[in-house]
Scaffold this motif. Structure first.
Motif, PDB file in Angstrom:
ATOM      1  N   VAL A 264       0.855  -1.185   0.000  1.00 10.37           N
ATOM      2  CA  VAL A 264       0.000   0.000   0.000  1.00 10.37           C
ATOM      3  C   VAL A 264       0.889   1.232   0.000  1.00 10.37           C
ATOM      4  O   VAL A 264       1.886   1.287   0.731  1.00 10.37           O
ATOM      5  CB  VAL A 264      -0.934   0.019   1.233  1.00 10.37           C
ATOM      6  CG1 VAL A 264      -1.648   1.367   1.355  1.00 10.37           C
ATOM      7  CG2 VAL A 264      -1.952  -1.106   1.156  1.00 10.37           C
ATOM      8  N   VAL A 265       0.535   2.209  -0.836  1.00 10.68           N
ATOM      9  CA  VAL A 265       1.199   3.511  -0.839  1.00 10.68           C
ATOM     10  C   VAL A 265       0.097   4.553  -0.746  1.00 10.68           C
ATOM     11  O   VAL A 265      -0.745   4.647  -1.636  1.00 10.68           O
ATOM     12  CB  VAL A 265       2.038   3.746  -2.109  1.00 10.68           C
ATOM     13  CG1 VAL A 265       2.769   5.082  -2.011  1.00 10.68           C
ATOM     14  CG2 VAL A 265       3.018   2.610  -2.344  1.00 10.68           C
ATOM     15  N   SER A 266       0.085   5.339   0.321  1.00  8.06           N
ATOM     16  CA  SER A 266      -1.036   6.242   0.540  1.00  8.06           C
ATOM     17  C   SER A 266      -0.568   7.611   1.007  1.00  8.06           C
ATOM     18  O   SER A 266       0.354   7.727   1.819  1.00  8.06           O
ATOM     19  CB  SER A 266      -1.998   5.651   1.573  1.00  8.06           C
ATOM     20  OG  SER A 266      -2.997   6.586   1.914  1.00  8.06           O
ATOM     21  N   ASN A 272      -3.434   3.833   5.282  1.00  8.64           N
ATOM     22  CA  ASN A 272      -2.147   3.435   5.865  1.00  8.64           C
ATOM     23  C   ASN A 272      -2.363   2.570   7.101  1.00  8.64           C
ATOM     24  O   ASN A 272      -1.737   1.525   7.282  1.00  8.64           O
ATOM     25  CB  ASN A 272      -1.339   4.673   6.262  1.00  8.64           C
ATOM     26  CG  ASN A 272      -0.724   5.387   5.089  1.00  8.64           C
ATOM     27  OD1 ASN A 272      -0.582   4.814   4.015  1.00  8.64           O
ATOM     28  ND2 ASN A 272      -0.360   6.641   5.279  1.00  8.64           N
ATOM     29  N   ARG A 273      -3.250   3.032   7.952  1.00 12.98           N
ATOM     30  CA  ARG A 273      -3.438   2.331   9.223  1.00 12.98           C
ATOM     31  C   ARG A 273      -4.222   1.033   9.037  1.00 12.98           C
ATOM     32  O   ARG A 273      -4.035   0.089   9.802  1.00 12.98           O
ATOM     33  CB  ARG A 273      -4.098   3.279  10.224  1.00 12.98           C
ATOM     34  CG  ARG A 273      -3.165   4.444  10.595  1.00 12.98           C
ATOM     35  CD  ARG A 273      -3.709   5.309  11.689  1.00 12.98           C
ATOM     36  NE  ARG A 273      -4.732   6.228  11.232  1.00 12.98           N
ATOM     37  CZ  ARG A 273      -4.490   7.405  10.678  1.00 12.98           C
ATOM     38  NH1 ARG A 273      -3.243   7.799  10.465  1.00 12.98           N
ATOM     39  NH2 ARG A 273      -5.483   8.200  10.326  1.00 12.98           N
ATOM     40  N   VAL A 282       3.408  -1.057   4.026  1.00 17.25           N
ATOM     41  CA  VAL A 282       2.798   0.214   3.652  1.00 17.25           C
ATOM     42  C   VAL A 282       3.812   1.349   3.742  1.00 17.25           C
ATOM     43  O   VAL A 282       4.604   1.428   4.671  1.00 17.25           O
ATOM     44  CB  VAL A 282       1.555   0.508   4.531  1.00 17.25           C
ATOM     45  CG1 VAL A 282       1.882   0.424   6.011  1.00 17.25           C
ATOM     46  CG2 VAL A 282       0.943   1.858   4.187  1.00 17.25           C
ATOM     47  N   TYR A 283       3.746   2.217   2.720  1.00 21.98           N
ATOM     48  CA  TYR A 283       4.537   3.444   2.682  1.00 21.98           C
ATOM     49  C   TYR A 283       3.594   4.636   2.769  1.00 21.98           C
ATOM     50  O   TYR A 283       2.513   4.632   2.179  1.00 21.98           O
ATOM     51  CB  TYR A 283       5.300   3.573   1.364  1.00 21.98           C
ATOM     52  CG  TYR A 283       6.436   2.605   1.162  1.00 21.98           C
ATOM     53  CD1 TYR A 283       7.744   2.932   1.546  1.00 21.98           C
ATOM     54  CD2 TYR A 283       6.222   1.373   0.533  1.00 21.98           C
ATOM     55  CE1 TYR A 283       8.801   2.057   1.307  1.00 21.98           C
ATOM     56  CE2 TYR A 283       7.271   0.500   0.303  1.00 21.98           C
ATOM     57  CZ  TYR A 283       8.557   0.846   0.690  1.00 21.98           C
ATOM     58  OH  TYR A 283       9.594  -0.023   0.461  1.00 21.98           O
ATOM     59  N   THR A 284       4.016   5.687   3.461  1.00 18.39           N
ATOM     60  CA  THR A 284       3.260   6.927   3.477  1.00 18.39           C
ATOM     61  C   THR A 284       3.956   7.982   2.636  1.00 18.39           C
ATOM     62  O   THR A 284       5.186   8.124   2.699  1.00 18.39           O
ATOM     63  CB  THR A 284       3.049   7.463   4.904  1.00 18.39           C
ATOM     64  OG1 THR A 284       2.308   8.696   4.834  1.00 18.39           O
ATOM     65  CG2 THR A 284       4.363   7.720   5.632  1.00 18.39           C
ATOM     66  N   ASP A 294       0.615   8.247  13.434  1.00 19.46           N
ATOM     67  CA  ASP A 294       1.555   7.809  12.405  1.00 19.46           C
ATOM     68  C   ASP A 294       2.995   7.925  12.883  1.00 19.46           C
ATOM     69  O   ASP A 294       3.843   7.102  12.510  1.00 19.46           O
ATOM     70  CB  ASP A 294       1.349   8.607  11.124  1.00 19.46           C
ATOM     71  CG  ASP A 294       0.109   8.173  10.363  1.00 19.46           C
ATOM     72  OD1 ASP A 294      -0.503   7.170  10.771  1.00 19.46           O
ATOM     73  OD2 ASP A 294      -0.258   8.830   9.377  1.00 19.46           O
ATOM     74  N   LEU A 303       5.151   1.543   9.634  1.00 19.19           N
ATOM     75  CA  LEU A 303       4.804   2.454   8.545  1.00 19.19           C
ATOM     76  C   LEU A 303       6.102   3.103   8.075  1.00 19.19           C
ATOM     77  O   LEU A 303       6.867   3.632   8.890  1.00 19.19           O
ATOM     78  CB  LEU A 303       3.820   3.515   9.039  1.00 19.19           C
ATOM     79  CG  LEU A 303       3.413   4.633   8.080  1.00 19.19           C
ATOM     80  CD1 LEU A 303       2.659   4.062   6.881  1.00 19.19           C
ATOM     81  CD2 LEU A 303       2.541   5.668   8.806  1.00 19.19           C
TER      82      LEU A 303
END
Length: 351
Positions: A264-266, A272-273, A282-284, A294, A303
């Motif tokens: 996931v990239v958001s 993300n959560r 997951v990447y933020t 976060d 994260l």
């Protein structure tokens, strides 16, 4: 006794669903209103939650937001005035905050991001109870407008509560024509119409990287019609039996998609959560001020902050065991009901 729930963004039906269910299990009557914005209404429909649509999002400008708030609040006031609600609950709805204050209905606001300026001050100032994760320091909450005596700080993530008991449905892969052998990436664009949004130079570069990667399929979950149209324009140049970039036509089971995906990239927060709660890497790429929830996830290595799209690790992964830390939403319902004056609660309960 009647309870009013207002959903103004796509995450709200998901977050508030278990609250609605547990309120009804306790014999309370619940009515739901929704604002036409993004996939909010579509998700309510997918979850089977009956609702009344009132008003729409005003857009990105402050003036348009103010006009939309005034217009929708006036319509909600007329709608709610004759219903004699004992309690109002939302996850950041300023409209609900304004109307409940005018009508003298005690309100509860849930929230897990502390930096949204005037929105928080209005909704938290009007609320009798403010439900937030315990990761957010009290001093930040007070600075954002929530008095310490209003706070109920719950353990874990809000996603731990609404994903409790969740089982992913593989039908979403067929619905979106995804190949389980591909590296499946889910992307959420920036919240460009939100007050806390800042210009995000990474988003388009991330899409460039993903659509060029062989053996990868990317599902973009847009927030706005503009984002959807821009993504669809990209797909015209991408041929193949299995599309490299997929833009759903309607609200989909994003939680199953995240659970069954590989990455996931958001640029937002909730997705993300959800990935963290479901054990998906997951990447933020969030460009606003990072919230305490976060910050904690980043410190714990759950994260990752993405600075360069070339750093994305595109590979298949083994399936996780499921929801990592499921929690009972009953604790949230108990905290919400405590906002009602005990004498008034008893009187209305008898009526």
């Amino acid at each position: 006794m009647k309870v009013w729930i207002d959903c103004t963004a796509a995450a709200h039906p998901l977050v508030l669903r278990p609250v609605v269910e547990k309120l009804r299990e306790r014999g309370l009557e619940v009515e739901i209103t929704a604002r036409e914005y993004g996939q909010t209404v579509g998700i309510l429909e997918r979850l089977g939650l009956e609702h009344t649509v009132i008003g729409a999002h005003g857009g990105a400008s402050t003036l348009a937001k103010a006009g939309a708030l005034a217009g929708r609040s006036a319509r909600l006031l007329r709608w709610a005035a004759r219903r004699r609600f004992a309690l109002a609950i939302a996850h950041g709805s300023v409209d609900l905050a304004v109307v409940s204050k005018v009508l003298g209905v005690p309100s509860v606001q849930m929230q897990d991001y502390e930096f949204a300026g005037l929105q928080r001050r209005i909704s938290w100032g009007a609320a009798r109870r403010v439900l937030v994760p315990d990761a957010i320091p009290v001093e930040r909450l007070v600075a954002a407008g929530a008095k310490a005596d209003k706070l109920f700080r719950y353990p874990g993530l809000k996603e731990d509560y609404y994903l409790a008991g969740f089982e992913p449905d593989p039908a979403v892969l067929d619905e979106l024509h995804l190949d389980p052998k591909s590296v499946i990436v889910i992307v959420r664009p920036p919240p460009e119409s939100s007050a806390y949004h800042e210009e995000n130079p990474l988003y388009e570069r991330v899409l460039d990287r993903l659509v060029e990667a062989e053996g990868t399929q990317t599902v973009l979950i847009p927030r706005t019609e503009r984002q959807r149209s821009a993504a669809l324009a990209r797909t015209e140049a991408l041929a193949g039996e299995r599309p490299r970039l997929v833009v759903p036509e309607r609200a989909v089971d994003a939680q199953s998609l995240i659970a069954l995906g590989d990455l996931v990239v958001s640029a937002g927060g909730t997705m993300n959560r959800e990935a963290v709660a479901l054990g998906t890497p997951v990447y933020t790429i969030f460009s606003g001020r990072m919230g305490a929830v976060d910050e904690r996830l980043i410190a714990d290595g759950l994260l990752r902050v993405l600075d360069d799209p070339a750093a994305l690790e595109l590979r298949k992964r083994e399936r996780p065991a499921g929801v990592q830390h499921p929690r009972d939403a009953g604790i949230l319902v108990d905290a919400a009901l405590a906002a009602i004056d005990p004498d008034e609660y008893a009187r209305r309960g008898r009526g």
